[in-house]
Design a protein around this motif. Structure first.
Motif, PDB file in Angstrom:
ATOM      1  N   UNK A  20       1.257   0.704  -4.514  1.00  0.00           N
ATOM      2  CA  UNK A  20       2.617   1.211  -4.969  1.00  0.00           C
ATOM      3  C   UNK A  20       3.218   0.261  -5.657  1.00  0.00           C
ATOM      4  N   UNK A  21       4.255   0.655  -6.493  1.00  0.00           N
ATOM      5  CA  UNK A  21       5.525   0.140  -6.896  1.00  0.00           C
ATOM      6  C   UNK A  21       6.500  -0.011  -5.815  1.00  0.00           C
ATOM      7  N   UNK A  22       6.200  -0.728  -4.747  1.00  0.00           N
ATOM      8  CA  UNK A  22       7.393  -0.842  -3.899  1.00  0.00           C
ATOM      9  C   UNK A  22       7.404  -2.297  -3.456  1.00  0.00           C
ATOM     10  N   UNK A  23       8.532  -2.861  -3.118  1.00  0.00           N
ATOM     11  CA  UNK A  23       8.819  -4.242  -3.032  1.00  0.00           C
ATOM     12  C   UNK A  23       9.911  -4.473  -1.843  1.00  0.00           C
ATOM     13  N   UNK A  60       0.953  -1.217   0.041  1.00  0.00           N
ATOM     14  CA  UNK A  60       0.115   0.001   0.023  1.00  0.00           C
ATOM     15  C   UNK A  60       0.961   1.270   0.038  1.00  0.00           C
ATOM     16  N   UNK A  61       0.429   2.272  -0.607  1.00  0.00           N
ATOM     17  CA  UNK A  61       0.960   3.614  -0.663  1.00  0.00           C
ATOM     18  C   UNK A  61       1.199   4.204   0.660  1.00  0.00           C
ATOM     19  N   UNK A  62       0.068   4.085   1.364  1.00  0.00           N
ATOM     20  CA  UNK A  62      -0.053   4.692   2.830  1.00  0.00           C
ATOM     21  C   UNK A  62      -0.360   3.447   3.996  1.00  0.00           C
ATOM     22  N   UNK A  63      -0.108   4.129   5.087  1.00  0.00           N
ATOM     23  CA  UNK A  63      -0.487   3.418   6.199  1.00  0.00           C
ATOM     24  C   UNK A  63      -1.298   4.339   7.400  1.00  0.00           C
ATOM     25  N   UNK A  64      -1.857   3.830   8.316  1.00  0.00           N
ATOM     26  CA  UNK A  64      -2.659   4.706   9.237  1.00  0.00           C
ATOM     27  C   UNK A  64      -1.592   5.144  10.203  1.00  0.00           C
ATOM     28  N   UNK A  65      -1.564   6.321  10.578  1.00  0.00           N
ATOM     29  CA  UNK A  65      -0.535   6.822  11.592  1.00  0.00           C
ATOM     30  C   UNK A  65      -1.157   6.441  13.085  1.00  0.00           C
ATOM     31  N   UNK A  66      -0.337   5.277  13.595  1.00  0.00           N
ATOM     32  CA  UNK A  66      -1.064   4.880  15.096  1.00  0.00           C
ATOM     33  C   UNK A  66      -0.746   5.646  15.949  1.00  0.00           C
TER      34      UNK A  66
END
Length: 595
Positions: free
Chosen positions: A477-480, A439-445
């Protein structure tokens, strides 16, 4: 040049530990440290140690003069000595030493340096217990004499050489980026360095060379790499240090397949150096699938145990917990543990506690026996439910109900705990995996809002751009990430090379235009100048060595590591600074800071 020629100096002929039966009859000069001395009534045996290992040196009245024999009797542990003598076969070989078939009968002995009584022993052999890690770090100069640590650091050296050789062969250029740089948010706190000549202004030590390597792509360097030193002021664990080394890579005109292919070939080469199995191609799994099947974004695939989806199977079960979760759009997922009915209630509670520690309120479980089912879940299910979950007599199921995001990590922790509780055998010793499409974003805990899943420069899927405002958490996202045996060895992505897209993402992260300009203006300027599509990866060199060496901690593969309290015990850092020195930097320390 042969190994013996490389080892030779004006004071020695070769490494002591390199002697073998081929050298019997030869006269040799050796240097090193006294590892042990044994006194057999006027006959002395010394284990001489150097970087090459150990060899036995004997001193006896039949071949030594009285002065040499007397000197041998005074030797203490860790004295530095030089000896000359002839190589003989040992009457009884020591099978635990590579040089165990031979010994050197010394005719000359010189003490080059007396040693004080060692604060800790230089450990060798599984039968000897190591001192505490804190004590070993305090006396690191002695600890580093341990063959295990020297072998780890030698492996590290060989792996770094192989990185440079392979990257050069692929046309990558090594470029050094600044150590004194600009503070930027990359997910951890910066180490700040005050400027003496610019009062009130600070440099930061780089958390990574991320922005600089993107600028290098905009500058047309096409393929860059660096063995980069990085710094993060964060709490430490066994796999974290405040300063660390990464293999940093960036290339232009690429897609993920290019970076993954180059990285895979590199890791196969490094694995070959270390004697580790690395069969290609490495499997790939989406982040969504990894979380659903293994409850982790770095799953350990040495075990095949997977999380099962029983939403349909148990959809009509008469349970308020199950029905309440389904009515909220949740799912029913859990673990089928073959022969798990053998676990005691205490062991089951231990697995459940692992899930609770990750945020689950608890797990429903049931055993299937010849007499039927037992356990909390058994009150709500029938035989057809047990069959639908694949349960046989002797099996155990453990179930979580809720939103996929909420139950994934708890089930992953339960999976790990169940593997340990059942002592499940590994299906394979080396398990490689690419986790892709994060995912491009996560929730800020902590503060609410959004935080980057990797960092703020990752390229989103173009087809997901319309979600930026309405549903950013659904953006891919194009992350790996590269995962080995459940350890993340590195991560990377394709980057945003369009300045307007990059600005839009930074705004969505809550940054105002002025803050964006102050923190990232120089990157945006580079992108606007005509930046090519580009991407890369950063591989943790410390982690790679740790995993390949089978070390318990990063501290075992770093020459001078920090403790979990971020202290360097051997050299005594950090340390207070004199007021005069602080004044030159236009700083002062509060009374609270001095306590």
């Amino acid at each position: 040049m042969s190994d013996v020629e490389i080892q030779k100096t004006t004071q020695r002929d070769r490494f002591a530990g390199s002697l073998r039966e081929d050298q019997v009859g030869q006269e040799v000069r050796l240097t090193g440290w006294v590892h042990r001395r044994r006194d057999l009534g006027g006959l002395y045996f010394v284990d001489l140690r150097d970087r090459g290992g150990l060899v036995q040196v004997s001193f006896g009245p039949e071949w030594c003069d009285a002065e040499v024999l007397e000197c041998a009797g005074t030797l203490g542990a860790e004295d530095v000595v030089a000896v000359r003598g002839e190589v003989f076969l040992r009457p009884e070989a020591n099978p635990d030493l590579p040089s165990g078939a031979v010994e050197v009968r010394a005719v000359e002995l010189e003490i080059l340096q007396d040693s004080t009584t060692p604060a800790i022993p230089v450990y060798r052999g599984p039968e000897e217990e190591l001192p505490s890690e804190e004590l070993r770090l305090r006396h690191r100069v002695l600890d580093l004499r341990r063959p295990e640590l020297q072998e780890n650091l030698l492996l590290r050296h060989r792996l770094v050489l192989e990185v440079r050789r392979r990257m050069d062969a692929l046309g990558f250029m090594e470029v050094e980026t600044p150590i004194l740089t600009k503070p930027t948010p990359e997910g951890a706190r910066d180490f700040l360095v005050p400027s003496r000549v610019h009062p009130g202004e600070f440099f930061a030590l780089p958390q990574s060379p991320q922005i600089y390597k993107q600028i290098l792509m905009a500058a047309g360097f096409d393929r860059y790499f660096q063995i980069a030193r990085c710094f993060r002021d964060e709490d430490l664990r066994a796999d974290r240090q405040p300063e660390f080394t990464q293999v940093d890579v960036e290339a232009s005109f690429v897609e993920p397949d290019d970076i993954l292919g180059w990285t895979e070939d590199l890791m196969v080469g490094l694995a070959e150096v270390a004697g580790v199995d690395a069969p290609q191609p490495f499997p790939r799994m989406s982040h969504e699938a990894a979380m659903a099947r293994f409850g982790s974004d770095r799953p350990d695939l040495r075990w095949d145990l997977e999380i099962q989806d029983w939403t349909e199977t148990l959809g009509d079960a008469d349970s308020n917990i199950i029905q309440g979760a389904l009515q909220k759009g949740g799912v029913l997922r859990g673990l089928l543990l073959k022969d798990g009915a053998s676990l005691s209630r205490k062991q089951i509670e231990g697995v459940e506690q692992a899930a609770k520690d990750k945020g689950a309120p608890g797990l429903l479980w049931a055993k299937r026996t010849d007499d039927g089912a037992s356990g909390p879940l058994s009150r709500f299910v029938e035989e057809r439910h047990l069959d639908g979950m694949g349960m046989e007599v002797g099996d155990l199921v453990m179930l979580a109900a809720g939103a996929p995001r909420d139950i994934a990590w708890p089930l992953g922790a339960a999976r790990d705990a169940a593997i340990t509780a059942l002592d499940l055998p590994m299906e394979r010793e080396s398990a490689w995996l690419w986790v892709v499409d994060f995912p491009l974003f996560d929730e800020d805990s902590e503060g609410g809002g959004l935080t980057p899943s990797h960092h703020p420069f990752v390229m989103p899927f173009v087809e997901d751009l319309h979600l930026l405002e309405e549903d950013p958490l659904a953006m891919r996202s194009k992350a790996y990430d590269l995962v080995y045996n459940g350890s993340e060895l590195g991560g990377g992505s394709i980057r945003m090379h369009d300045a307007e897209m990059q600005t839009a993402v930074l705004r969505r992260l809550g940054l105002g235009d002025q803050e964006i300009e102050v923190k990232f203006g120089f990157l945006l300027e580079a992108l606007r100048s005509g930046a090519p599509p580009h991407g890369g990866i950063a591989l943790g060199m410390d982690r790679i060595v740790k995993e390949f060496a089978g070390a318990a901690s990063l501290r075992d593969v770093i020459a001078f590591p920090k403790t979990t309290a971020a202290r360097a015990l051997f050299e005594g850092a950090p340390t207070p600074v004199k007021d005069d020195d602080l004044s030159e930097l236009h700083l002062s320390v509060t009374e609270k800071g001095r306590e």
